[in-house]
Enzyme design. Structure first.
Site, short mmCIF file in Angstrom:
data_model
loop_
_atom_site.label_atom_id
_atom_site.label_comp_id
_atom_site.label_asym_id
_atom_site.label_seq_id
_atom_site.Cartn_x
_atom_site.Cartn_y
_atom_site.Cartn_z
CD GLU A 1 -3.61 -0.61 -1.43
OE1 GLU A 1 -3.58 -1.86 -1.46
OE2 GLU A 1 -4.12 0.05 -0.50
CB CYS B 1 -0.93 0.01 1.22
SG CYS B 1 -0.07 0.01 2.81
#
EC number: 2.1.1.35
Length: 362
Positions: free
Chosen positions: A354, A320
């Site tokens: 991400e 992330c």
């Protein structure tokens, strides 16, 4: 959650720009173009927390711009939220404003929904919740048709349940997940499905066993188990471990064990630095790990964990935070090459990106 401009007509162009920036950032390590997994352009977010701004005896949903916590941004519409969330939000606010008991000292409201149509509403207060509050909250729960949960300092009042059940169709199978209020779940349901599908595809025809660090409630581990002889997963959160155990049983998984260890602790365990009672029923020597899956927090992998992960033939690295993933790649690229590269647009209309990497030993 940051405030941002949402215009579905601009989404495709914004995603192309995000992919181009990602390519440039990873160019030192790969010439691959990322596999791009777009989000639905609206109604993609399954969970959200709103501050409750109270003025002249009336409550409003609100958010705050960073550094401007005395200047609320009143939420009149929330098109990034799921359609179910958007149906529930006005009903909850109407009930709150019609009840002094529900409104007084309410400062936050959280909505947790699923692709499968389940929902949970949490109301958070600066007061002790009593029997009068419970009566009003139960009436709201009956009206909504979904559970309501109350929180205040050192108090959690569960009227029915504190979780939702999500069912995700991945390929030709449906997986069931218990998602507990307050624990981590993927906020974008369709991107979650895409991430799992991509990881499963990357693990086709795998041999040996799987290790997963930071497994949460088993979101990735459970669907990936069918591609391996055995799997071992670790997670530090007690709530997530308990959910993972229930999800293992709900999905009929028989080749997966979950242990409550941090990544640092597992690194110490596998290197025989120290023993752990939580591993007393696990024979680490019985595993033939061929693949490790990591989905770390924004800080990325610590140096010791990164060194341990580098010993595996195949690394699936979901991130992330591309910044810390790139920091880890500076070490991992010494032993591994990037075979697959993916962009998952978890948060459209933002700079957040991400990524997924399949790293194979050189």
């Amino acid at each position: 959650m940051a405030l941002h401009r949402v215009n579905p007509e601009d989404y495709s162009q914004q995603l192309q720009q995000k992919a181009a920036r990602l390519c440039e950032r990873f160019r030192e390590y790969t010439d691959l173009e990322p596999e791009v997994f777009p989000s639905p352009p609206s109604h993609y977010r399954l969970r959200a927390e709103f501050k409750v701004w109270q003025e002249k005896g009336k409550a409003h949903y609100a958010m705050y711009r960073q550094g401007e916590y005395k200047q609320p941004f009143i939420i009149e519409e929330f098109t990034v939220g799921s359609e179910l969330m958007n149906r529930l939000m006005p009903q909850v606010l109407e009930a709150v404003n019609a009840s002094e008991v529900l409104r007084r000292r309410l400062f936050s409201a959280e909505f947790l929904t699923t692709l499968d149509g389940d929902a949970l509403v949490t109301l958070i207060y600066h007061k002790k919740l009593d029997e009068e509050w419970e009566r009003e909250a139960r009436a709201l729960q009956d009206r909504l048709g979904f559970p309501v949960l109350g929180r205040s300092r050192k108090q959690k009042l569960v009227l029915e349940r504190d979780y939702v059940i999500e069912r995700l169709q991945i390929g030709d199978r449906t997986y069931e997940y218990k998602q507990v209020e307050g624990s981590f779940t993927q906020p974008n349901g369709e991107i979650c499905r895409a991430m799992i599908g991509w990881a499963k595809d990357a693990c086709q025809d795998s041999e040996g066993d799987l290790l997963e660090l930071y497994c949460g409630n088993g979101n990735f581990t459970i669907p990936l188990c069918e591609h391996f002889d055995k799997a071992l997963a670790t997670e530090i959160s007690k709530v997530s471990v308990a959910s993972a155990q229930e999800n293992i049983r709900a999905n009929g998984i028989t080749n997966l064990d979950i242990v409550r260890l941090s990544s640092e602790e597992f690194t110490q365990a596998i290197d025989r630095v120290r023993p752990f009672r939580r591993l007393r029923d696990i024979d680490l020597d019985s595993y033939d790990f061929s693949t490790v899956l990591v989905d770390p927090p924004r800080a990325g992998l610590d140096a010791d964990t990164c060194a341990m992960v580098a010993r595996f033939p195949r690394i699936l690295y979901i991130s992330c935070n591309p910044d810390t993933q790139l920091d880890n790649l500076a070490e991992l690229s010494k032993t591994h090459r990037i075979e697959r590269f993916a962009l998952f647009d978890q948060f459209p209309y933002t700079d957040h990106t991400e990524t997924g990497l399949l790293l194979v030993r050189r």
